[in-house]
Design a protein around this motif. Structure first.
Motif, PDB file in Angstrom:
ATOM      1  N   GLY A  29       0.880  -1.160   0.003  1.00 42.29           N
ATOM      2  CA  GLY A  29       0.062   0.098   0.177  1.00 42.29           C
ATOM      3  C   GLY A  29       0.994   1.333   0.013  1.00 42.29           C
ATOM      4  O   GLY A  29       2.110   0.944   0.242  1.00 42.29           O
ATOM      5  N   LEU A  30       0.292   2.482  -0.318  1.00 42.97           N
ATOM      6  CA  LEU A  30       1.013   3.730  -0.294  1.00 42.97           C
ATOM      7  C   LEU A  30       0.835   4.398   0.849  1.00 42.97           C
ATOM      8  O   LEU A  30      -0.390   4.777   1.285  1.00 42.97           O
ATOM      9  N   ASP A  31       1.601   4.679   1.786  1.00 45.27           N
ATOM     10  CA  ASP A  31       1.478   4.974   3.052  1.00 45.27           C
ATOM     11  C   ASP A  31       1.485   6.812   3.068  1.00 45.27           C
ATOM     12  O   ASP A  31       0.732   7.505   3.851  1.00 45.27           O
ATOM     13  N   VAL A  32       2.472   7.212   2.254  1.00 42.02           N
ATOM     14  CA  VAL A  32       2.866   8.939   2.459  1.00 42.02           C
ATOM     15  C   VAL A  32       2.756   9.301   1.004  1.00 42.02           C
ATOM     16  O   VAL A  32       3.610   8.754   0.115  1.00 42.02           O
ATOM     17  N   VAL A  33       2.207  10.401   0.831  1.00 41.20           N
ATOM     18  CA  VAL A  33       2.466  11.173  -0.519  1.00 41.20           C
ATOM     19  C   VAL A  33       3.074  12.447   0.022  1.00 41.20           C
ATOM     20  O   VAL A  33       2.726  13.190   0.927  1.00 41.20           O
ATOM     21  N   TYR A  34       4.195  12.925  -0.571  1.00 35.48           N
ATOM     22  CA  TYR A  34       4.857  14.290  -0.168  1.00 35.48           C
ATOM     23  C   TYR A  34       4.743  14.999  -1.603  1.00 35.48           C
ATOM     24  O   TYR A  34       5.273  14.709  -2.828  1.00 35.48           O
ATOM     25  N   ASP A  35       3.808  15.964  -1.543  1.00 36.15           N
ATOM     26  CA  ASP A  35       3.495  16.846  -2.673  1.00 36.15           C
ATOM     27  C   ASP A  35       3.685  18.415  -2.862  1.00 36.15           C
ATOM     28  O   ASP A  35       2.918  19.045  -2.285  1.00 36.15           O
ATOM     29  N   PRO A  36       4.988  18.765  -3.363  1.00 38.11           N
ATOM     30  CA  PRO A  36       5.306  20.116  -3.623  1.00 38.11           C
ATOM     31  C   PRO A  36       4.642  20.481  -4.976  1.00 38.11           C
ATOM     32  O   PRO A  36       5.067  21.687  -5.238  1.00 38.11           O
ATOM     33  N   VAL A  37       3.830  19.971  -5.693  1.00 38.36           N
ATOM     34  CA  VAL A  37       3.708  20.093  -6.934  1.00 38.36           C
ATOM     35  C   VAL A  37       2.137  20.658  -7.220  1.00 38.36           C
ATOM     36  O   VAL A  37       1.769  21.637  -7.849  1.00 38.36           O
ATOM     37  N   SER A  38       1.115  19.646  -6.587  1.00 43.16           N
ATOM     38  CA  SER A  38      -0.321  19.986  -6.527  1.00 43.16           C
ATOM     39  C   SER A  38      -0.557  20.041  -8.037  1.00 43.16           C
ATOM     40  O   SER A  38      -0.394  19.238  -8.950  1.00 43.16           O
ATOM     41  N   GLY A  39      -1.895  20.749  -8.425  1.00 44.32           N
ATOM     42  CA  GLY A  39      -2.487  20.636  -9.820  1.00 44.32           C
ATOM     43  C   GLY A  39      -3.009  19.508  -9.915  1.00 44.32           C
ATOM     44  O   GLY A  39      -3.710  18.652  -9.124  1.00 44.32           O
ATOM     45  N   PRO A  40      -2.760  18.882 -11.231  1.00 46.58           N
ATOM     46  CA  PRO A  40      -3.568  17.734 -11.682  1.00 46.58           C
ATOM     47  C   PRO A  40      -2.993  16.323 -11.020  1.00 46.58           C
ATOM     48  O   PRO A  40      -3.585  15.374 -11.118  1.00 46.58           O
ATOM     49  N   TYR A  41      -2.035  16.496 -10.427  1.00 46.39           N
ATOM     50  CA  TYR A  41      -1.514  15.519  -9.686  1.00 46.39           C
ATOM     51  C   TYR A  41      -2.011  14.827  -8.383  1.00 46.39           C
ATOM     52  O   TYR A  41      -1.896  13.696  -7.856  1.00 46.39           O
ATOM     53  N   GLU A  45      -1.160  25.607  -9.946  1.00 45.84           N
ATOM     54  CA  GLU A  45      -2.621  25.414  -9.709  1.00 45.84           C
ATOM     55  C   GLU A  45      -2.438  24.689  -8.353  1.00 45.84           C
ATOM     56  O   GLU A  45      -1.911  23.801  -7.971  1.00 45.84           O
ATOM     57  N   ILE A  46      -3.682  25.277  -7.598  1.00 44.26           N
ATOM     58  CA  ILE A  46      -4.024  24.708  -6.367  1.00 44.26           C
ATOM     59  C   ILE A  46      -5.146  23.475  -6.514  1.00 44.26           C
ATOM     60  O   ILE A  46      -6.215  23.897  -6.890  1.00 44.26           O
ATOM     61  N   ALA A  47      -4.842  22.311  -6.237  1.00 50.34           N
ATOM     62  CA  ALA A  47      -5.786  21.243  -6.423  1.00 50.34           C
ATOM     63  C   ALA A  47      -6.939  21.339  -5.425  1.00 50.34           C
ATOM     64  O   ALA A  47      -6.650  21.806  -4.423  1.00 50.34           O
ATOM     65  N   LYS A  48      -8.234  20.842  -5.906  1.00 50.59           N
ATOM     66  CA  LYS A  48      -9.134  20.804  -5.015  1.00 50.59           C
ATOM     67  C   LYS A  48      -9.471  19.080  -4.490  1.00 50.59           C
ATOM     68  O   LYS A  48      -9.208  18.359  -5.934  1.00 50.59           O
ATOM     69  N   LEU A  49      -9.955  18.842  -3.641  1.00 52.89           N
ATOM     70  CA  LEU A  49     -10.049  17.169  -3.398  1.00 52.89           C
ATOM     71  C   LEU A  49     -11.685  17.132  -2.765  1.00 52.89           C
ATOM     72  O   LEU A  49     -11.961  17.680  -1.866  1.00 52.89           O
ATOM     73  N   PRO A  50     -12.403  16.272  -3.513  1.00 52.79           N
ATOM     74  CA  PRO A  50     -13.538  15.661  -2.986  1.00 52.79           C
ATOM     75  C   PRO A  50     -13.301  15.250  -1.419  1.00 52.79           C
ATOM     76  O   PRO A  50     -12.530  14.139  -1.279  1.00 52.79           O
ATOM     77  N   LEU A  51     -14.060  15.862  -0.325  1.00 51.83           N
ATOM     78  CA  LEU A  51     -13.525  15.274   0.941  1.00 51.83           C
ATOM     79  C   LEU A  51     -13.862  13.802   1.308  1.00 51.83           C
ATOM     80  O   LEU A  51     -13.669  13.090   2.129  1.00 51.83           O
ATOM     81  N   ASN A  52     -15.016  13.263   0.337  1.00 48.70           N
ATOM     82  CA  ASN A  52     -15.311  11.807   0.539  1.00 48.70           C
ATOM     83  C   ASN A  52     -14.283  10.924   0.530  1.00 48.70           C
ATOM     84  O   ASN A  52     -14.103   9.888   1.092  1.00 48.70           O
ATOM     85  N   LEU A  53     -13.135  11.210  -0.238  1.00 44.42           N
ATOM     86  CA  LEU A  53     -11.988  10.432  -0.440  1.00 44.42           C
ATOM     87  C   LEU A  53     -11.307  10.282   0.882  1.00 44.42           C
ATOM     88  O   LEU A  53     -10.730   9.108   1.178  1.00 44.42           O
ATOM     89  N   ALA A  54     -11.262  11.097   1.595  1.00 44.08           N
ATOM     90  CA  ALA A  54     -10.581  11.149   3.228  1.00 44.08           C
ATOM     91  C   ALA A  54     -11.346  10.161   3.862  1.00 44.08           C
ATOM     92  O   ALA A  54     -10.701   9.448   4.695  1.00 44.08           O
ATOM     93  N   LEU A  55     -12.636   9.993   3.854  1.00 43.83           N
ATOM     94  CA  LEU A  55     -13.346   9.288   4.539  1.00 43.83           C
ATOM     95  C   LEU A  55     -13.226   7.873   4.253  1.00 43.83           C
ATOM     96  O   LEU A  55     -12.805   6.829   5.000  1.00 43.83           O
ATOM     97  N   LEU A  56     -13.230   7.820   2.779  1.00 40.95           N
ATOM     98  CA  LEU A  56     -13.229   6.448   2.505  1.00 40.95           C
ATOM     99  C   LEU A  56     -11.995   5.756   2.538  1.00 40.95           C
ATOM    100  O   LEU A  56     -11.762   4.688   2.713  1.00 40.95           O
TER     101      LEU A  56
END
Ligand SMILES: NC(=O)c1ccc[n+]([C@@H]2O[C@H](COP(=O)([O-])OP(=O)(O)OC[C@H]3O[C@@H](n4cnc5c(N)ncnc54)[C@H](OP(=O)(O)O)[C@@H]3O)[C@@H](O)[C@H]2O)c1
Length: 325
Positions: free
Chosen positions: A207-219, A242-253
């Motif tokens: 599984g993937l445990d941690v994402v380190y994200d200095p880029v944002s946008g489409p990724y 670009e500042i990415a937006k995230l559907p918050l249900n993903l955090a819950l799921l």
């Protein structure tokens, strides 16, 4: 002394190399000969006036520097005189600069000024991000976006040093090769539409445990969707513009966390934290667990082009200017 000056916010090519009076240390400050000044994407934002904080014009860019103390302001500790120090400050793209004495960390003999200036912010951010915000454990998996940038290369080195399995995401073959050479276990091209399949292959069933994200946008959303339950997505920066937006249900799921990592805000809010995080990267380097370094060295005259390259996505690793050479 010679210094790079910004007289109006705009393109880095408008920066000028000028002769200006030496700065004078005020109470609680020291004067250093700047041996090395690290540059990053943020310097490009600062000279364009696009950063959240704007310096009054005119100013000398360069916020992370290392060098030798040659004069003390009133009440600055006498034991700093003659010492090699690293600190965050202002005006590092110059032959001399003043720093708050309280912000200075003395460098051990084995750590050269270029490595220290390269590491101050990016390694501080990686250590704060992985250890304090992401609670990374040895044996966990990490995905680093923009892995061949200055922030990304530091993140590779620190997460490897903490025992993680590290997957680097970068846009070109040269950048992926540089990330692998820096210690990543695998590298993927995150500009491909099906890059999550390449990520899955690199994870080989883990599984993937941690994402380190200095880029944002489409990724960012695709990376967040790739997290394992309990995963942590560390928000570091927005180099894509670009500042990415995230559907918050993903955090819950996913039962996953989105964690903001702001090294600058953190060390401003907690005065002991800057020196602690700096000392932590020095200790890890001295113990041989990490190897901070400058990826390219430049003269003062080259600094405007170095900043332009950062903004144009052309840089690999961490550039450092050596103003006194
Ligand atoms: N949170 C904190 O405390 C903290 C501390 C330091 C820096 N930062 C932030 O971290 C980010 C990265 O800084 P850095 O100094 O590592 O920058 P950098 O060396 O220029 O690296 C940024 C990487 O982002 C990727 N990228 C994707 N789209 C891009 C675009 N349109 N323009 C430029 N780069 C793009 C590039 O990799 P590919 O070509 O492989 O996509 C590049 O290597 C910045 O937003 C900076 O402000 C945050």
């Amino acid at each position: 002394m010679r210094a790079i000056r910004c007289h109006a916010f705009g393109e880095p090519k408008n920066l000028k190399l000028e002769t200006v009076p030496d700065p004078v240390p005020a109470a609680g400050e020291v004067l250093i000969v700047v041996e090395a000044c690290g540059l990053g994407f943020v310097d490009g934002l600062l000279v364009q006036g696009k950063y959240q904080v704007k310096d009054p014009l005119p100013f000398t860019p360069g916020g992370e520097m290392a060098g030798r103390v040659i004069a003390l302001g009133l009440d600055a500790p006498a034991d700093l005189m003659g010492k090699r120090v690293v600190a965050r400050g202002k005006g590092g793209l110059a032959e001399k600069a003043v720093l708050l004495a309280a912000a200075c960390t003395i460098l051990p003999d084995g750590l050269d000024a270029s490595a220290a200036a390269a590491a101050l912010i990016n390694y501080g951010t990686a250590i704060f991000g992985f250890e304090d915000c992401g609670h990374l454990k040895s044996g966990e998996t990490v995905l680093i976006l923009g892995a061949s940038g200055g922030v990304g290369m530091a993140a590779i080195d620190v997460s490897r040093g903490l025992g993680a399995f590290v997957i680097a995401a970068a846009s070109t073959q040269d950048k992926r090769a540089a990330a692998l050479a820096r210690g990543a276990d695998a590298a993927i091209d995150y500009t491909q539409p099906d890059w999550r399949k390449a990520l899955e292959a690199a994870l080989a069933g883990r599984g993937l445990d941690v994402v380190y994200d200095p880029v944002s946008g489409p990724y960012s959303e695709a990376a967040f969707r790739s997290l394992a339950p309990g995963g942590r997505h560390l928000v570091i920066g927005f180099a894509s513009g670009e500042i990415a937006k995230l559907p918050l249900n993903l955090a819950l799921l996913k039962r996953a966390s989105l964690v903001g990592v702001d090294w600058g805000g953190h060390v401003r809010a907690h005065s002991a934290e800057g020196p602690r995080l700096t000392q932590r990267f020095i200790d890890l380097a001295v113990a041989g667990k990490i190897s901070p370094r400058a990826d390219s060295l430049h003269s003062l005259a080259e600094a405007p082009q170095v900043i332009a390259n950062l903004l144009a996505r052309k840089t690999i690793g961490k550039p450092v200017v050596r103003p006194s050479e």
